[in-house]
Design a protein around this motif. Sequence first.
Motif, PDB file in Angstrom:
ATOM      1  N   UNK A 375      14.975  44.061  31.198  1.00 52.37           N
ATOM      2  CA  UNK A 375      13.577  43.780  31.518  1.00 52.37           C
ATOM      3  C   UNK A 375      12.857  45.041  31.988  1.00 52.37           C
ATOM      4  N   UNK A 376      13.531  45.834  32.797  1.00 48.66           N
ATOM      5  CA  UNK A 376      12.911  47.064  33.292  1.00 48.66           C
ATOM      6  C   UNK A 376      12.683  48.063  32.167  1.00 48.66           C
ATOM      7  N   UNK A 377      13.642  48.214  31.273  1.00 45.91           N
ATOM      8  CA  UNK A 377      13.473  49.179  30.177  1.00 45.91           C
ATOM      9  C   UNK A 377      12.417  48.695  29.196  1.00 45.91           C
ATOM     10  N   UNK A 378      12.273  47.371  29.014  1.00 50.63           N
ATOM     11  CA  UNK A 378      11.215  46.848  28.148  1.00 50.63           C
ATOM     12  C   UNK A 378       9.848  47.138  28.760  1.00 50.63           C
ATOM     13  N   UNK A 379       9.727  46.971  30.082  1.00 49.70           N
ATOM     14  CA  UNK A 379       8.458  47.286  30.740  1.00 49.70           C
ATOM     15  C   UNK A 379       8.149  48.776  30.633  1.00 49.70           C
TER      16      UNK A 379
END
Length: 510
Positions: A375-379
Motif C-alpha cells: 500500500x505504501x509503495x502504491x501511494x
Amino acid sequence: MNSLPHPSVPPAGTSSDFPLPCFPTWHLPPAVRDYVIGEATASQTPDAVAATLVLGVCSAAIGGKVSIAARPGCSQPSNLFVAAINDGTNHEASLFTRIRRPLEVIEMGRVNAARSVQAEEKSRLRQAHLRLRELERDFARPQAFALAKEIADNPLLPVPRLILDDSSTAKLSTVLAQQQGHIARFSGVAAVRELLAGSAAQSNLARQELYRKAYRGESITLDQPGGQRVALQQTAITCVCAIPRSAVEGLHKRPQQSRGVTDCFLLAMPKSKLGQRKIAPPAVAEACNQQYATLVQDLIAIEGHATLRLSDAARHSFEAWEAEVETMLAPDAPLASFAAWGDNLTGNTLRIAAVLHCIRQQKEGELPDTDVSAETIEAAIGIAQFFLAHTVAALQTMQNAPPKPEPQTPPAASDNRSPVPTPADADQLLPNNESVDQQQSASPTKFVAPAKPLLTEGSQPDWAASPKPLSMNPGQHVCTSNTSEQPPPRPGRPPRKFRGKPVGSGKRKH
C-alpha cells in the motif's frame, strides 16, 4: 498497479495550458492529509504547493537516519529535493513559513538548551590551553603532548542546526562539517540561481557536486580553514524550495551550459488560483496544527539508523513501475529529452515511500518498522506520477521561451475616405455661390503700424554695422572691446602660470 499512460506526460513543445493532474492527497497518511488540505484552504493556494512542502519538511526530519532498499544493490537515502512553483504572492510566502515552523521551533529549543553547555565547554577549553602553555614553558613534554592530544580529541561542540536558508551567510561546506553531514536547505528565488540555473564557474561546479554527493548519500571529505580535513559518512542534504513562476519562466534566457542539480528535483507547477481566491477563508484547525507539529517532533527525535526493505508484493509493484519508466526513456518516448531526470525518478519514488512509511509508523523517538507494505509503495508511485507530469512541464518551460503576443496590425485603410477638397469644391462650399477671391475682396485686411519706425533714407540696420575692434589689456589679462561697458576686473590674483604673462602666451604643457 495504476500505471501512468504516456499521453498524461506533456508532449514536447506544448503550451502552459496543457492540463496537469492535481496532487493525489488521498495517498497521503491521515496525519498530514488534513493539515495539507487545511493549509491549502486557509492560504487559497493549490493543494500541490502545501503537499510538496510538507513532504520536504518530513524528509528533512528523517534525513540521514533512514534509508530504503528495494533489493540488494538498489538502495536510496530518504532525503528529497522538492520545489513548488507558485505565483510568489504573500499567501504562498506565509504558507512556506508556517509549514517549516515546527523545524524552526525545534532548532531554537536546541540552541537555547545548548547555550549553557557551550559556555562550560568554552571555559574548559580556555583552561586547557592555559595549562598547555604552562607545561610547554616548563618543558614538560610528556604532559604537554598528552594534554594537546586531549584537546584535539575533545573539540568545542558546534551550535545545533537544522535549517540553512537564504538569509544565512554561512558556507554550505562549513555547516555540513559542523552538523555531521546532515542539513536542510530551505530556499526561495535564490534556488533558481544556485540550484536550477547553474553556472560553468569552477566554484559553482564544486558546490553543485557537493549537492549531488549529499543527494546520493555518499561520503565526503571537506577542507576546512586552518588546513583541517573533515570526513563525513552518509551525508544528506534536503532541499525544499518555493520558487516564483516568473523566475522559472526566465531561465530560457540563460545559456544552457549547466542546469545545476535540476535532475535531482521533483517539481510541482500547479495552475494559478489568482482571480479565483475566496475572501476570508477558514483558518486551519488547531488540532491539525498540533498533530503536524507533533509528527515533526517525533521524526526529529529518531536516533540511530534504519534500513527499510520492501515486502514481496511491494517489490513486484516497484519493479513494474521501474519497467514502465524505462520505456519512457526510449529515444521517441516522453522522457527522451530529460533522461537524467527520468533516471532518478524510480529512486525518488523509493524516497517518497520511505517518508510515507515513517509518517505511518509514527513513534516518538523510535525507529520505524523495516517492512514497507505494498500500500505504501502504491501511494509513492501515485505521487511520483504526479511529479512526473509536473516536472516535465516545468522543464519544458525552462527550455522554451513563453509565446510572444502577436503584434496587432493597424486596421486596413478603407476605400471610402473623403477626397481632398479642390479649389472648385471650396467655391461650392461658400455661401451665395461666391468665389474665394470675391470673399477676400469683400473683407480687406487692416494695416497695423509697426512698433519701431522703419529705416530712413541713408540709415543702416543694426546687423550691418561693422564689428567693434578688440584690444588686449595685458595688465588685467582680460580681452576687452573699445566700449565704455567693460566687464569688471577678475577679483584676486591670477593663477601662478598666468602671472606677468598675457593669456595664451607661452608653450602649452603636455
